[in-house]
Motif scaffolding. Sequence first.
Motif, PDB file in Angstrom:
ATOM      1  N   GLN A 298       0.951  -1.425  -0.521  1.00 52.99           N
ATOM      2  CA  GLN A 298      -0.362  -0.129   0.187  1.00 52.99           C
ATOM      3  C   GLN A 298       0.539   1.161  -0.023  1.00 52.99           C
ATOM      4  O   GLN A 298       0.017   2.836  -0.498  1.00 52.99           O
ATOM      5  CB  GLN A 298      -1.060   0.056   1.512  1.00 52.99           C
ATOM      6  CG  GLN A 298      -0.293  -0.264   2.754  1.00 52.99           C
ATOM      7  CD  GLN A 298      -1.472   0.111   3.522  1.00 52.99           C
ATOM      8  OE1 GLN A 298      -1.724  -1.150   3.563  1.00 52.99           O
ATOM      9  NE2 GLN A 298      -1.605   0.622   4.441  1.00 52.99           N
TER      10      GLN A 298
ATOM     11  N   HIS B 139      -2.167   3.065  -3.699  1.00 55.04           N
ATOM     12  CA  HIS B 139      -2.297   2.346  -2.884  1.00 55.04           C
ATOM     13  C   HIS B 139      -3.397   2.165  -2.184  1.00 55.04           C
ATOM     14  O   HIS B 139      -3.683   0.872  -0.855  1.00 55.04           O
ATOM     15  CB  HIS B 139      -2.685   4.224  -1.934  1.00 55.04           C
ATOM     16  CG  HIS B 139      -3.250   4.013  -0.443  1.00 55.04           C
ATOM     17  ND1 HIS B 139      -2.137   3.480   0.703  1.00 55.04           N
ATOM     18  CD2 HIS B 139      -3.829   4.027   0.317  1.00 55.04           C
ATOM     19  CE1 HIS B 139      -2.509   3.843   1.263  1.00 55.04           C
ATOM     20  NE2 HIS B 139      -3.804   3.905   1.453  1.00 55.04           N
TER      21      HIS B 139
ATOM     22  N   VAL C  24      -4.605  -1.400   0.136  1.00 58.19           N
ATOM     23  CA  VAL C  24      -4.437  -1.672   1.408  1.00 58.19           C
ATOM     24  C   VAL C  24      -6.304  -2.970   1.077  1.00 58.19           C
ATOM     25  O   VAL C  24      -6.092  -3.372   1.990  1.00 58.19           O
ATOM     26  CB  VAL C  24      -5.799  -0.852   1.630  1.00 58.19           C
ATOM     27  CG1 VAL C  24      -6.885  -0.611   2.465  1.00 58.19           C
ATOM     28  CG2 VAL C  24      -4.372   0.651   1.816  1.00 58.19           C
TER      29      VAL C  24
ATOM     30  N   GLN D 106     -10.681   5.803   2.849  1.00 58.96           N
ATOM     31  CA  GLN D 106     -10.035   4.212   3.371  1.00 58.96           C
ATOM     32  C   GLN D 106     -11.544   3.191   3.613  1.00 58.96           C
ATOM     33  O   GLN D 106     -11.571   1.629   3.333  1.00 58.96           O
ATOM     34  CB  GLN D 106      -8.685   4.240   4.396  1.00 58.96           C
ATOM     35  CG  GLN D 106      -8.792   2.944   4.784  1.00 58.96           C
ATOM     36  CD  GLN D 106      -7.804   2.384   5.618  1.00 58.96           C
ATOM     37  OE1 GLN D 106      -5.822   2.468   5.164  1.00 58.96           O
ATOM     38  NE2 GLN D 106      -7.637   2.473   6.787  1.00 58.96           N
TER      39      GLN D 106
END
Length: 283
Positions: A61, A124, A128, A153
């Motif tokens: 990530q 990223h 994740v 997120q």
Amino acid sequence: MQIFRDIAGLKTFLNTWRKEGKSIGFVPTMGALHNGHLSLIEASKSKCDLTVCSIFINPTQFNDSKDFEKYPRTVDNDLILLQKYNCDVVFCPTDDIMYPEKTQLQIHFGYLEHIMEGKHRPGHFSGVGLIVAKLFHVVQPDLAFFGQKDLQQFMILDRLTKDLLFDIELVCCPIIREEDGLAMSSRNQRLSKIERLEAVALFQALQLAKEHLLNGKNITETKKIIYNFFEEKKSIHLEYFEIVDRNSLQSIEESIQKNQQLALCIAAYIGEIRLIDNIIINY
């Protein structure tokens, strides 16, 4: 507190609890724990019979290798804190455990990966999503706890959970702040004393934007005020400031609807340290 470094041992232990009908809460972290993480442990313990915390600095990530290398590694201290907060289980795998082979899988999240964090940190959210999916498969929790500071997120992982049919409830917990308002973050540990004092400007900017919006300023005027605010902060580089719908994270460019819930999101560099923050307001 039970500590596991292998998947098989953790699964065997958790299956024993699961067979007894016990609920399992999960707090995935990358270590360098602070009170924000510990508030997630407390939230899990208040809702679940067993709380599992993972500590794993996920290499996939990081779109900046230097950021990965410099990320704080404080496992010994983290374990002391988790013991103090009565965490039941800690999972501390190595890279070889979580990535026995070089991964080829990429996960795409549509528009969510092209705005704000996704726009400025390409790849990223794929990383994740990949590590959280792996951890969800291993732990198989009933509830998983995440902090609001990483709001985008959380939205990404909500999408992941729904699309992959994980039978897991995600819980978004409030941001925990320092006395001056700075959002707690593992990266705060890397700030110098002067940078730490300057970093509070992110929260100050969010409060300033909130004040102007609630007093009738429109989106364009409010953004201009915030950009001007940071022009005077020569030691801080504003990466983005966005006003978005809380539930979709879609950017709001014109009028705000009555009773609309907004998220004011910001990212900036203080020296070489990148920090993010957000607040949610009801308009």
